[in-house]
Design an enzyme around this catalytic site. Sequence first.
Site, PDB file in Angstrom:
ATOM      1  CB  SER A 260      11.649  21.597  34.526  1.00  0.00           C
ATOM      2  OG  SER A 260      12.704  22.527  34.457  1.00  0.00           O
ATOM      3  CE  LYS A 261      14.261  21.243  42.147  1.00  0.00           C
ATOM      4  NZ  LYS A 261      15.394  20.973  42.987  1.00  0.00           N
ATOM      5  NE  ARG A 262      16.752  21.782  34.623  1.00  0.00           N
ATOM      6  CZ  ARG A 262      16.626  20.930  35.635  1.00  0.00           C
ATOM      7  NH1 ARG A 262      17.233  21.163  36.784  1.00  0.00           N
ATOM      8  NH2 ARG A 262      15.888  19.839  35.527  1.00  0.00           N
ATOM      9  CG  ASP A 263       9.452  26.002  32.446  1.00  0.00           C
ATOM     10  OD1 ASP A 263       9.439  27.032  31.782  1.00  0.00           O
ATOM     11  OD2 ASP A 263       8.934  24.919  32.111  1.00  0.00           O
TER      12      ASP A 263
END
Length: 491
Positions: A260-263
């Site tokens: 995910s982008k937030r990873d």
Amino acid sequence: MANANVRVRFCPSPTGNPHVGLVRTALFNWAFARHHGGTLVFRIEDTDAARDSEESYQQLLDAMRWLGLDWDEGPEVGGPHAPYRQSQRMDLYKDVAKKLLEAGHAYYCYCTTEELDERRDAARAAGRPSGYDGTCRELGDEQKAEYERQGREPIVRFRMPDEPITFTDLVRGEMTFTPENVPDYGIVRANGAPLYTLVNPVDDALMEITHVLRGEDLLSSTPRQIALYRALAEIGVGNGTTPDFGHLPYVMGEGNKKLSKRDPQSSLNLYRERGFLREGLLNYLSLLGWSLSADQDLFTMDEMVAAFDVKDVNANPARFDLKKCEAINADHIRRLDPKAFIDACTPWLRAPHANWAEEKFDQAAWEAIAPHAQTRLTVLSDITANVDFLFLDEPVEDEASWAKAMKEGSDALLRTARAKLAEADWNADALKAAVVAAGEEHGLKLGKAQAPVRVAVTGRTVGLPLFESLEILGRERTLARVDATLAKLGA
Ligand code: GLU
Ligand code: ZN
């Protein structure tokens, strides 16, 4: 085969920080364009004022520049379809929406959110398809007038054809979507703002895009877009053709979940800060769904461009493997010309990375040690800790290293080693012989004998080859550090 007519696009939305999934998409489009001698259009999909930011926009440009993924049309370079920021093209989209309405390809939908939710829930309960049910498709003038009187503000909805849509995905082969699965969808908000669902295909049509290569997450929007292209062709927007589509596989992260982008692992900035080489990072990212050949993981971007064909992209999810990414980067560091390596490390030898005073830096010592570092680094940022012993007045104090290396008897060993080092010719071979001899006197193999010497001189148990390090550090400083350590051990 080259095909200069190829026009592909990279069209991110400027939200958040650039991430590796985005870079993979940019890279594949770039490689495809360059392979064919075609055109890469860089378009900014910034129609969502609530989420888009100028900072993200600048970061996107900066990321593309750093990666060396150059574009032929887009921000800063311009082009025949300018402007390339969708926020500057709003009037054009409104005009297209009007034409779609006039031609009957779109209609006003007055349903309220509550009504839509209620009907969707009922459809679900009855086991029917739960997408928009077409209620407003054929509203009479009277009904519209009634809704207007009630103060309802309509959205514009695109009318999907009643037959299935089939296309041949360049990665996945033939795909068919039936009408129940692709309901009519909104293209303009009630406040008049055009939606992504409209502006993305409209720009692809106007910018004469021939191939759309993008992530698998967008696969379900493709039948809607194909229907819209056909409608656009009918009303004379664009050149009347529908691009070919290729959907790139998902990138999976830890625990086989979509990265995910937030990873944190997915943030491009992190790779830059750690000192990945652009060639190393791009080489690794190209392997997320593609390969040059079964037995060659390591290649340059020129080699990738020469070989790249979207038909060779694998449809299966690709796993992001940080260890492999680092290993490939290390290989690219080793491949650098020695001078290029020296230059590439420079930022990490200065403030704010360097922990020594700037005037303590010694270019000659750095150039002498550089070849030993080049074969060992995974990322460039590791250089700082590997060479700081040369530029600090006293080596760093690393308690764990000290505890590991300084055992009972270390002081005796160090005393012997000091005496032998003091008499040795100051070159790596002779210094090694001195420490070997000191070890023998104490019944220690080289590995055990050199550990206290290394910690005394560099502060750490691990580092670059010790005897070359001592040679470059010099007799005086080496002996002084051993003396200081002996004093400390005696205390
Ligand atoms: N702006 C869209 C996104 O970032 C682009 C999708 C596409 O490539 O069509 O998801
Ligand atoms: Zn409706």
